[in-house]
Design an enzyme around this catalytic site. Structure first.
Site, short mmCIF file in Angstrom:
data_model
loop_
_atom_site.label_atom_id
_atom_site.label_comp_id
_atom_site.label_asym_id
_atom_site.label_seq_id
_atom_site.Cartn_x
_atom_site.Cartn_y
_atom_site.Cartn_z
CB SER A 551 -0.99 0.05 1.32
OG SER A 551 -2.17 1.01 1.14
CG HIS A 666 -5.68 -1.89 0.12
ND1 HIS A 666 -5.06 -1.81 -0.95
CD2 HIS A 666 -5.26 -1.54 1.09
CE1 HIS A 666 -4.00 -0.97 -0.52
NE2 HIS A 666 -4.00 -0.81 0.63
#
Length: 691
Positions: A551, A666
């Site tokens: 991320s 994610h």
């Protein structure tokens, strides 16, 4: 926002992007491109017995029945969501505290997610529940398709153990929903054009009454198009029922309003302070110094003040925590009569219990917190009880769950702390040691890092070493028990390192703010300094030094690749941001402009371009091998970042592997089997490149 007629004068130029076509997430051509790269990675890394053995070992850890089943109390029951080999999607179940104390508790199944998914032909991923308190008989179940952030929400009856026929149900969206009363919800969801922000989150809050259509819900609050999100919630505490609305203007600023006599009244706090309520108290977390005129409260402090007095103009707050240069606030958890405050002291957890007694705050340290490790504390039932859960772990000591209690009055010293569960060791830790070191960054800042590895490590630069980092959004990295890292890496005699670089929350808001926007390179300099220190100390050498991050940590990895390719032997870059010219136009990217800046502004693109890895690949440079992973179902960080970076590196014939899980959101994986495969890819890549 500038008027359209002025856009040509105020918007930074957009560099040519031959791979922008890869941003179409589910296009046939794009997915064919993905499948070709996936096949290449599978052939290079996964088509061998060693990989399959490692994948099996990782899956056995993820599915182990000896893991601690963490619980949360709802009504008289203690609930747990559990995945294992028999329940790959998971089962939501409950038991009593008496039964939970047993080595093998008897569980009552509430929702079998595998059966539900099979019945409805959906790949459901569990996201949690929102319970109507204090009744505790109904909840809203949040389900995701394939692990995306967007959810389908359905009302569930906890007594009947069934979804409520004709009950509240919201279609898939990035919704914000809270109970107002037993027959009313505060709803922020996708109502059509204009109802969502440019970040993809709710812009409006509406009151939805049972038995009416969602489309007819009454509008009660709305934010601006370029806000991050808005939300509403009702405090259910008996005697303190209050309704609030929050306008999250950016990731770091918000306005809070209370509904009083039918009117919204702003809570007059600093816009960069977070506010919450507990019974009579308003609690404020400061991100910057706050000058009230009579007094200045420091950034990073936790304050408490009577809510009604504050709304009447009083600013004489009680300081529950004040930071020092090497201490910071992590979190706080109120119980019925107390507040448990978790802090960091030189990146080491500390927990204190605070209690308001006879006009002053009393405090007691909570025992049982490891010196080098992690400690998480939470209230069992903050409406009715002073009981708490304490979860502790360290890199070489598996997690332990304890149940403790604080007295309703007097000194807040924990009594009767009871160990409920302990996880087993999932890897051989004999001969390993945890150390804390410091590196000196380019500007002289001391940057701590944790090193886990052999006690008798040969300092000759030959040991494969993995350096992990994040450095963003005020999130601290702490040395917890990483079973998979131990099994896949440490057991082999390798070294694992955690870097506490700026941008994180290890030393509070100032540590984070030191790497915001134009100062983002400080985080990268810190990470490089840790890498150089490992080489200087001869723990490892560049050919044996690998790095990993995901991320925002994936953005870190991209910058490490292009800034110091000579320092690393291999890079694992997971669900990353990499194209910082277009990040704010992709999915939730607009919400992160408070962290990185707005690339449409020429003066900000000037510094953002310096840390946009996609735009800083140098055809003339040699780069270490990199494995880039992402997920097609990631609706937070767009998979186009990973795709385009891989395509550009491929074009220049640089050593790159790219794998995209079709599911997973994610988090990168929708279930334990997918996670085991993705983790095994990373560890196999590192073992191959750093040997």
């Amino acid at each position: 926002m500038p008027h359209a007629s002025r856009a040509a004068d105020t918007t930074a130029p957009t560099p040519a992007d031959p791979y922008q076509w890869l941003e179409e997430v589910t296009g046939e051509k794009q997915l064919e491109w993905v499948k070709e790269r996936n096949a290449k990675v599978t052939a290079a890394l996964a088509d061998n017995d060693a990989f399959r053995l490692l994948e099996k070992r990782i899956l056995s850890i993820l599915d182990s029945k000896d893991r601690i089943p963490m619980v949360g109390k709802i009504g008289p029951h203690f609930y747990n969501f559990w995945r294992d080999a028999q329940n790959p999607k998971g089962v939501w179940r409950r038991t009593s505290l008496e039964e939970y104390r047993k080595a093998q508790p008897a569980w009552e199944t509430v929702i079998d997610l595998d059966a539900l998914a099979e019945r409805e032909k959906e790949n459901w991923v569990w996201h949690g529940v929102a319970v109507f308190q204090p009744d505790d008989k109904r909840c809203l179940v949040e389900l995701s398709r394939g692990g995306a952030d967007a959810e389908v929400i359905r009302e569930y009856d906890l007594e009947a153990k069934a979804f409520v026929a004709g009950g509240f149900e919201l279609p898939e969206a990035k919704s914000r929903v809270a109970w107002r009363d037993a027959d009313t919800l505060l709803v922020g969801t996708d109502f059509g054009a204009g109802s969502m922000t440019t970040s993809g989150y709710p812009r409006t809050i509406r009151v939805w009454k049972r038995g009416t259509k969602l489309a007819d819900a009454e509008l009660v609050y709305e934010g601006a198009d370029d806000d991050m999100a808005v939300s509403g919630f009702k405090d259910p505490t008996p005697g303190f029922e209050r309704e609030f609305y929050v306008r999250q203007k950016t990731f770091w600023t918000n306005d809070m309003f209370e509904l009083r006599d039918g009117q919204l009244v702003q809570v007059p706090k600093p816009e960069d302070a977070n506010a919450s309520v507990h019974r009579e108290w308003l609690l404020l977390e400061l991100r910057k110094d706050w000058d009230t005129g009579a007094k200045t409260y420091p950034a990073g402090a936790l304050l408490a003040i009577d809510h009604e007095r504050f709304m009447a103009g009083d600013r004489d707050c009680h300081v529950l925590f004040a930071p020092s240069p090497r201490t910071s606030l992590v979190s706080f958890a109120p119980t019925r009569h107390h507040i448990l405050v978790t802090t960091l002291d030189n990146v080491r957890n500390r927990v204190e219990a605070l209690s308001w007694q006879e006009g002053k705050w009393l405090r007691e340290p909570l025992s049982g917190v490891p010196d080098l490790g992690t400690a998480g504390v939470s209230a069992v039932d903050d409406l009715d009880s002073d009981d708490f859960f304490l979860v502790t772990a360290s890199p070489l000591q598996p997690s332990t769950l304890a149940l403790g209690s604080l007295p309703a009055s007097g000194q807040p010293k924990a009594t009767g702390v009871e160990k409920l569960k302990s996880a087993p060791s999932f890897f051989e830790s004999k001969g390993l040691v945890v150390e804390q070191h410091e590196a000196t960054s380019a500007d002289g800042t001391k940057v701590p890092y944790f090193q886990i590895g052999p006690k008798d490590l040969k300092l000759d630069g030959s040991t494969p070493t993995l350096l992990y980092g994040y450095g963003g959004f005020e999130i601290p990295l702490l040395p917890g028990y990483e079973a998979i890292t131990g099994a896949a890496w440490l057991e082999k005699g390798n070294v694992s390192v955690i870097a506490n670089i700026r941008g994180g929350g290890e030393f509070g808001p100032a540590w984070h703010q030191a790497a915001l926007k134009e100062n983002r390179p400080r985080a990268y300099e810190d990470f490089i300094a840790v890498g150089e220190d490992l080489v200087r100390r001869k723990v490892t050498s560049p050919e044996h030094l690998g790095i990993k991050g995901g991320s925002n940590g994936g953005l870190l990895m991209g910058n490490m690749l292009v800034r110091r390719p000579d320092l690393w032997g291999g890079v694992v870059c997971q669900v990353p941001l990499l194209d910082m010219r277009r990040y704010h136009t992709l999915l939730a990217g607009a919400s992160w402009q408070g962290e990185y800046g707005n690339p449409d502004k020429p003066e900000e693109w000037e510094f953002i371009r310096g840390f946009s890895p996609y735009h800083n690949i140098d055809p003339a440079k040699d780069y270490p091998p990199i494995l880039i992973t992402t997920s097609t179902r990631d609706d937070r960080v767009h998979p186009g970042h990973a795709r385009k970076m891989a395509a550009r590196l491929e074009e220049l014939k640089k050593p790159v592997l790219s794998y995209e899980n079709i599911e997973g959101g994610h988090g990168g994986a929708a279930d334990n089997k997918q996670r085991a495969f993705m983790d095994a890819l990373g560890w196999t890549f590192l073992s191959k490149e750093l040997k």
